[in-house]
Design an enzyme around this catalytic site. Structure first.
Site: not given
Length: 259
Positions: A74, A198
């Site tokens: 991430c 994201c």
């Protein structure tokens, strides 16, 4: 069991972070992580991260999706964990940490942004004119018109749960090219909804849009704010020295009792 937690966000991508350097949270269950990330009954977050110690590195990053499953890399989370490590007393100008997809470098920029080095990308696959690229997590990048009005939830859910991707899952990015920058919206697996940003998806989108161009920096807008992706590209469209650049901010801290 009472635990102390910290909340951080990077362009609206929000995370619960636990200081696990004494390994007191290593035994958290999937259901407990899911509870902590629940926006109605828990703290609320797109994911949960543990700050672990690891010999040879400044720290180790352990990341879990909001559904409690262990996740792939991430990017926004990585920047937030660097900020958290710094806030917890791990003071350095340059960091080296280990995540599930390998080692990462990071540093603080002059504008308060954090620069996070991502994995090299040496191949992109094509699917019905759209791009599939792994930037630490798998992403499906689709160029669209008027992305602000696009039905990201329904179309992202359809692609993510299609026969080709149903088992492993894939994150779906919808991208509009706007002159000197791109606008990216993302449906994330594990969250199973649109998120405000994201990091790996922004990176994937920037590289997909820079495919066969002379660019080496792409400015990116998301629902949660602005980022930039810097990279080097050779004549075979192999991307190296890929850096995700953007903010990471402390939100609040507190205590919560696990059920």
């Amino acid at each position: 069991m009472n635990i102390q937690f910290f909340k951080y966000q990077g362009t609206g991508n929000d995370f619960v972070i636990l200081d696990n350097r004494n390994k007191q949270y290593s035994g958290l269950t999937t259901e407990q992580i899911k509870f902590l990330c629940d926006r109605r009954f828990g703290i609320g977050a797109d994911g949960l991260m543990l700050l672990n110690t690891l010999e040879g590195y400044d720290f180790e990053m352990k990341y879990y999706n909001a559904d409690g499953s262990e996740s792939t890399m991430c990017g926004n989370g990585g920047r937030c964990l660097v900020k958290f490590a710094n806030d917890m007393g791990i003071k350095k100008s340059d960091y080296l940490f280990l995540a599930i997809d390998g080692s990462h470098e990071a540093s603080f920029g002059d504008n308060g942004w954090i620069r996070l080095k991502m994995k090299d990308v040496n191949e992109m696959d094509e699917d019905n004119g759209n791009c599939i690229v792994d930037t630490g997590s798998p992403h499906y990048v689709k160029i669209v018109n008027d992305v602000k009005k696009y039905n990201v939830f329904e179309e992202g859910k359809r692609i993510r749960n299609s026969k080709k991707f149903r088992q492993e899952g894939i994150n779906v990015n919808f991208v509009e090219i706007e002159h000197a920058h791109i606008y990216v919206r993302t449906y994330e697996r594990g969250v199973e909804n649109e998120t405000y940003s994201c990091g790996t998806g922004v990176t994937a989108s920037a590289l997909a849009c820079a495919h066969n161009t002379g660019f080496n920096r792409v400015q990116v807008k998301t629902l949660g704010g602005e980022l930039a992706v810097e990279f080097q590209k050779d004549e075979k469209d192999h991307f190296s020295d890929v850096w995700l650049c953007g903010p990471a901010m402390f939100v609040y801290k507190g205590e919560i009792e696990l059920p």
